[in-house]
Write a protein that holds these residues in place. Structure first.
Motif, PDB file in Angstrom:
ATOM      1  N   PRO A 189      -4.033  20.872  26.918  1.00  0.00           N
ATOM      2  CA  PRO A 189      -3.658  21.025  25.507  1.00  0.00           C
ATOM      3  C   PRO A 189      -2.390  20.240  25.205  1.00  0.00           C
ATOM      4  N   GLY A 190      -2.256  19.772  23.988  1.00  0.00           N
ATOM      5  CA  GLY A 190      -1.054  19.053  23.589  1.00  0.00           C
ATOM      6  C   GLY A 190       0.102  20.005  23.319  1.00  0.00           C
ATOM      7  N   LEU A 191       1.320  19.473  23.365  1.00  0.00           N
ATOM      8  CA  LEU A 191       2.504  20.285  23.080  1.00  0.00           C
ATOM      9  C   LEU A 191       2.446  20.852  21.673  1.00  0.00           C
ATOM     10  N   ALA A 192       1.924  20.044  20.728  1.00  0.00           N
ATOM     11  CA  ALA A 192       1.818  20.526  19.350  1.00  0.00           C
ATOM     12  C   ALA A 192       0.854  21.701  19.249  1.00  0.00           C
ATOM     13  N   ASP A 193      -0.230  21.648  20.025  1.00  0.00           N
ATOM     14  CA  ASP A 193      -1.191  22.759  20.038  1.00  0.00           C
ATOM     15  C   ASP A 193      -0.522  24.049  20.498  1.00  0.00           C
ATOM     16  N   MET A 194       0.229  23.963  21.588  1.00  0.00           N
ATOM     17  CA  MET A 194       0.847  25.166  22.152  1.00  0.00           C
ATOM     18  C   MET A 194       1.963  25.681  21.240  1.00  0.00           C
ATOM     19  N   ALA A 195       2.665  24.762  20.580  1.00  0.00           N
ATOM     20  CA  ALA A 195       3.702  25.181  19.636  1.00  0.00           C
ATOM     21  C   ALA A 195       3.084  25.911  18.449  1.00  0.00           C
ATOM     22  N   GLN A 196       1.962  25.390  17.962  1.00  0.00           N
ATOM     23  CA  GLN A 196       1.281  26.040  16.849  1.00  0.00           C
ATOM     24  C   GLN A 196       0.719  27.396  17.265  1.00  0.00           C
ATOM     25  N   LEU A 197       0.198  27.493  18.486  1.00  0.00           N
ATOM     26  CA  LEU A 197      -0.285  28.778  18.990  1.00  0.00           C
ATOM     27  C   LEU A 197       0.859  29.785  19.015  1.00  0.00           C
ATOM     28  N   GLN A 198       2.017  29.387  19.527  1.00  0.00           N
ATOM     29  CA  GLN A 198       3.158  30.297  19.564  1.00  0.00           C
ATOM     30  C   GLN A 198       3.537  30.750  18.157  1.00  0.00           C
ATOM     31  N   LYS A 199       3.515  29.823  17.203  1.00  0.00           N
ATOM     32  CA  LYS A 199       3.851  30.157  15.820  1.00  0.00           C
ATOM     33  C   LYS A 199       2.865  31.183  15.249  1.00  0.00           C
ATOM     34  N   LEU A 200       1.578  30.993  15.516  1.00  0.00           N
ATOM     35  CA  LEU A 200       0.569  31.921  15.007  1.00  0.00           C
ATOM     36  C   LEU A 200       0.707  33.297  15.655  1.00  0.00           C
ATOM     37  N   LEU A 201       1.019  33.323  16.938  1.00  0.00           N
ATOM     38  CA  LEU A 201       1.198  34.606  17.615  1.00  0.00           C
ATOM     39  C   LEU A 201       2.421  35.344  17.073  1.00  0.00           C
ATOM     40  N   TRP A 202       3.476  34.609  16.826  1.00  0.00           N
ATOM     41  CA  TRP A 202       4.686  35.246  16.299  1.00  0.00           C
ATOM     42  C   TRP A 202       4.433  35.858  14.920  1.00  0.00           C
ATOM     43  N   ALA A 203       3.521  35.267  14.157  1.00  0.00           N
ATOM     44  CA  ALA A 203       3.235  35.765  12.808  1.00  0.00           C
ATOM     45  C   ALA A 203       2.210  36.894  12.805  1.00  0.00           C
ATOM     46  N   ALA A 204       1.534  37.110  13.924  1.00  0.00           N
ATOM     47  CA  ALA A 204       0.437  38.082  13.973  1.00  0.00           C
ATOM     48  C   ALA A 204       0.952  39.516  14.032  1.00  0.00           C
ATOM     49  N   LYS A 205       0.121  40.442  13.584  1.00  0.00           N
ATOM     50  CA  LYS A 205       0.415  41.873  13.668  1.00  0.00           C
ATOM     51  C   LYS A 205      -0.599  42.601  14.560  1.00  0.00           C
ATOM     52  N   ARG A 206      -1.838  42.097  14.587  1.00  0.00           N
ATOM     53  CA  ARG A 206      -2.894  42.760  15.364  1.00  0.00           C
ATOM     54  C   ARG A 206      -3.735  41.703  16.100  1.00  0.00           C
ATOM     55  N   PRO A 207      -3.159  40.962  17.028  1.00  0.00           N
ATOM     56  CA  PRO A 207      -3.932  39.937  17.730  1.00  0.00           C
ATOM     57  C   PRO A 207      -4.728  40.513  18.902  1.00  0.00           C
ATOM     58  N   ILE A 208      -5.745  39.781  19.315  1.00  0.00           N
ATOM     59  CA  ILE A 208      -6.496  40.118  20.524  1.00  0.00           C
ATOM     60  C   ILE A 208      -7.042  38.830  21.117  1.00  0.00           C
ATOM     61  N   ALA A 209      -7.115  38.780  22.441  1.00  0.00           N
ATOM     62  CA  ALA A 209      -7.700  37.633  23.138  1.00  0.00           C
ATOM     63  C   ALA A 209      -9.101  37.992  23.607  1.00  0.00           C
ATOM     64  N   LEU A 210     -10.036  37.060  23.435  1.00  0.00           N
ATOM     65  CA  LEU A 210     -11.396  37.181  23.952  1.00  0.00           C
ATOM     66  C   LEU A 210     -11.603  36.065  24.964  1.00  0.00           C
ATOM     67  N   VAL A 211     -12.062  36.413  26.157  1.00  0.00           N
ATOM     68  CA  VAL A 211     -12.135  35.464  27.264  1.00  0.00           C
ATOM     69  C   VAL A 211     -13.574  35.322  27.724  1.00  0.00           C
ATOM     70  N   GLY A 212     -14.027  34.074  27.926  1.00  0.00           N
ATOM     71  CA  GLY A 212     -15.391  33.863  28.390  1.00  0.00           C
ATOM     72  C   GLY A 212     -15.600  32.452  28.883  1.00  0.00           C
ATOM     73  N   GLY A 213     -16.865  32.081  29.020  1.00  0.00           N
ATOM     74  CA  GLY A 213     -17.213  30.727  29.405  1.00  0.00           C
ATOM     75  C   GLY A 213     -17.006  30.417  30.867  1.00  0.00           C
ATOM     76  N   GLY A 214     -17.128  29.114  31.200  1.00  0.00           N
ATOM     77  CA  GLY A 214     -16.998  28.650  32.574  1.00  0.00           C
ATOM     78  C   GLY A 214     -15.714  27.875  32.798  1.00  0.00           C
ATOM     79  N   ARG A 215     -15.605  27.293  33.992  1.00  0.00           N
ATOM     80  CA  ARG A 215     -14.481  26.455  34.410  1.00  0.00           C
ATOM     81  C   ARG A 215     -13.208  27.243  34.657  1.00  0.00           C
TER      82      ARG A 215
END
Length: 560
Positions: A189-215
């Protein structure tokens, strides 16, 4: 450093190419169309070819090897009927994103186009069942094409590749060097992607992670667990992906599959941010594409996937991150939590809800209680491998067993019956020091149960639990919903499965009373050879939450 070119047959070049990539185990049914490859395996020494009883089982074994190791599972089958028999395992690998190489014998090059004996056009036949299908005409191109096949199977979204081998090509001599071993590319992932992810998480109130797939890998799972701990983030796994997050982690919220915990369903539905890592959120985990609206979810969706073509394919994400799970999980180490985590008080409740859901169930009809049967498995080591096919019996496994380690689960998200026993054979051959348990329904077992003979032949001490309710239970359940009180075509008259197991050379046990499973399971684990436990389940006990009678009554009431 590349090996120097030297003359070899096409079959020898293939075997050397596999060995150069660390692929020294293959599953298959022998056929005259690839005898030269079998001879090359024998002559090379150290190549483990597991002789199976049916090509579908062999392909499912290769799928299990791929999902448990991350390297392509390898399967060899003969042309025509052998290839089409293997299609069931090929479909599993395609839907489950499992790296797999299916080598198929082909008629001689000069016979093609005449509908020669068992001839098929494999590119056309498997176009929708594989990431790529290729036929090798020139033995000098084998290193090139095998390397490409491995890359195709492992990079992006993993999946199966079909390689057709004309019989006369395998005996033709070519002077060619081996290609270098393939190292699949990781997409970071790019640095901008991870920075935007951090920004979205900081703004969240009820987040959840869903994990799946391969690799995924054990290291990636550990990195994700550390991230979840730092962020106090609730994490759920999608359908039959429970080995991707430890059930004893304080952030674990349970499996989001068929018939999920209502509390978990509410959390995902009411979340303001969903971080979907590695998976596609297909029909089963999405509850029929209802949890997230298509194409624009009301939740803020962050979708992380190794294949850019999967990003936005169904759901349009607020943030699309093209990254493999391994690379993304490593990059999470640099994402920082907010000073105050708005959801931290809710995460322990999510884990408590999971524990309660996996601990208790209403007593169902009949003496044998399936929740008690599955909870017995908790005495197994964390690295024990649990395998299953498809059927309502599997809902008890996914709800009541607590998976704690990566590489401990082999189950088809494609819903393919017959998967459990072949998967267990592959797992035990790969990991002889680990305990391996397979669950199968009565209909499920009789699709590939002959692979119990393979387990006996190779001395693989797997434990197979056959859950026998005398019917194709899942189909009967749907039948009662759509045509209440009119069962047709779903009843089964079964053999004595324990006696059948003994005929194969395995130990056989029968459980028909409450509380009897634990003792039978202990004997089966100690048998030192394949063992089968025939569990007799009341036909009414169709799932942990309902009965056939209740489904029928509800359907009839809806019809007035």
């Amino acid at each position: 450093m590349l090996a120097s070119a030297h003359p070899r047959t096409g079959a020898e070049i293939i075997v050397d190419a596999l060995r150069a990539n660390g692929l020294t185990m293959a599953f298959g049914v022998p056929g005259e169309s690839y005898l030269a490859v079998l001879e090359a395996m024998r002559a090379s020494g150290g190549f483990d070819f597991i002789t199976c009883r049916q090509e579908g089982g062999a392909a499912m074994m290769a799928d299990a090897a791929g999902r448990l190791t991350g390297k392509p599972g390898v399967c060899f089958v003969t042309r025509g009927p052998g290839a089409t028999n293997a299609a069931s395992g090929l479909h599993v690998a395609m839907q489950d994103s499992t790296p797999l190489l299916l080598f198929v014998g082909q008629v001689e090059r000069g016979f093609r186009g005449r509908e020669a004996f068992q001839e098929l056009d494999y590119r056309e036949t498997f176009a929708g069942l594989a990431k790529w299908a290729v036929e090798i005409d020139d033995p000098a191109r084998i290193p090139e094409l095998i390397s490409r096949a491995i890359r195709t199977a492992t990079q992006g979204r993993p999946g199966p590749v079909v390689v057709a081998l004309p019989e006369d090509m395998l005996t033709e001599i070519a002077t060619v060097a081996d290609a270098a071993a393939v190292v699949p590319a990781e997409t970071w992932p790019g640095l901008a992607d991870m920075a935007q992810l951090q920004k979205l998480l900081w703004a969240a109130k009820r987040p959840i992670a869903l994990v799946g797939g391969g690799r995924w890998s054990a290291k990636a799972v550990q990195s994700l667990a550390r991230f979840a701990e730092r962020f106090k983030l609730p994490v759920s796994v999608t359908f039959r992906r429970q080995m991707l997050f430890p059930a004893d982690h304080p952030s674990y919220a349970g499996e989001f599959g068929i018939g999920p915990n209502p509390a978990l369903l509410a959390r995902v539905t009411e979340a303001d941010l969903v971080l979907l890592i590695g998976g596609r959120l297909g029909e089963m985990p999405s509850q029929g594409y209802t949890v997230l609206e298509v194409p624009s979810p009301r939740q803020t969706l962050v979708h992380v996937h190794a294949d850019p073509l999967e990003l936005g394919r169904v759901y349009q994400p607020a943030l699309a991150i093209n990254a493999s799970p391994n690379a993304f999980a490593a990059a999470l180490e640099g994402v920082q939590p907010p000073n105050r985590i708005a959801w931290e008080d809710d995460t322990p409740l999510a884990h408590a809800d999971y524990l309660a859901w996996s601990e208790a169930a209403a007593e169902h009809p009949g003496a044998v209680q399936m929740d008690e049967v599955v909870q017995t498995l908790r005495a197994l080591p964390a690295d024990a491998v649990i395998c299953n096919g498809a059927g309502n019996y599997a809902t008890w496994i996914h709800r009541f067993h607590r998976f704690r380690a990566y590489g401990s689960q082999a189950a088809p998200t494609s819903g393919s019956m017959g998967y459990g026993v072949p998967a267990a054979v592959a797992a035990k051959r790969l990991f002889p020091d680990r305990e391996v348990v397979a669950f199968a329904g009565d209909g499920c077992f009789l699709m590939t149960g002959q692979e119990l003979a393979t387990a006996a032949q190779y001395g693989l001490a797997i434990v197979v639990v056959v859950v026998d309710n005398g019917q194709y239970g899942t189909i009967r359940m749907h039948q009662e919903r759509e045509y209440p009180g009119a069962p047709f075509g779903t009843a089964l008259e079964n053999p004595d499965f324990a006696a059948l197991a003994r005929a194969y050379g395995a130990a056989g046990f029968t459980v028909s009373e409450r509380g009897a499973f634990a003792a039978a399971f202990a004997e089966a684990r100690a048998a030192g050879r394949p063992a089968l436990i025939h569990v007799k389940l009341d036909p009414e006990a169709i799932s942990p939450t309902t009965t056939l009678s209740a489904i029928r009554a509800k359907a009839l009431a809806a019809r007035g």
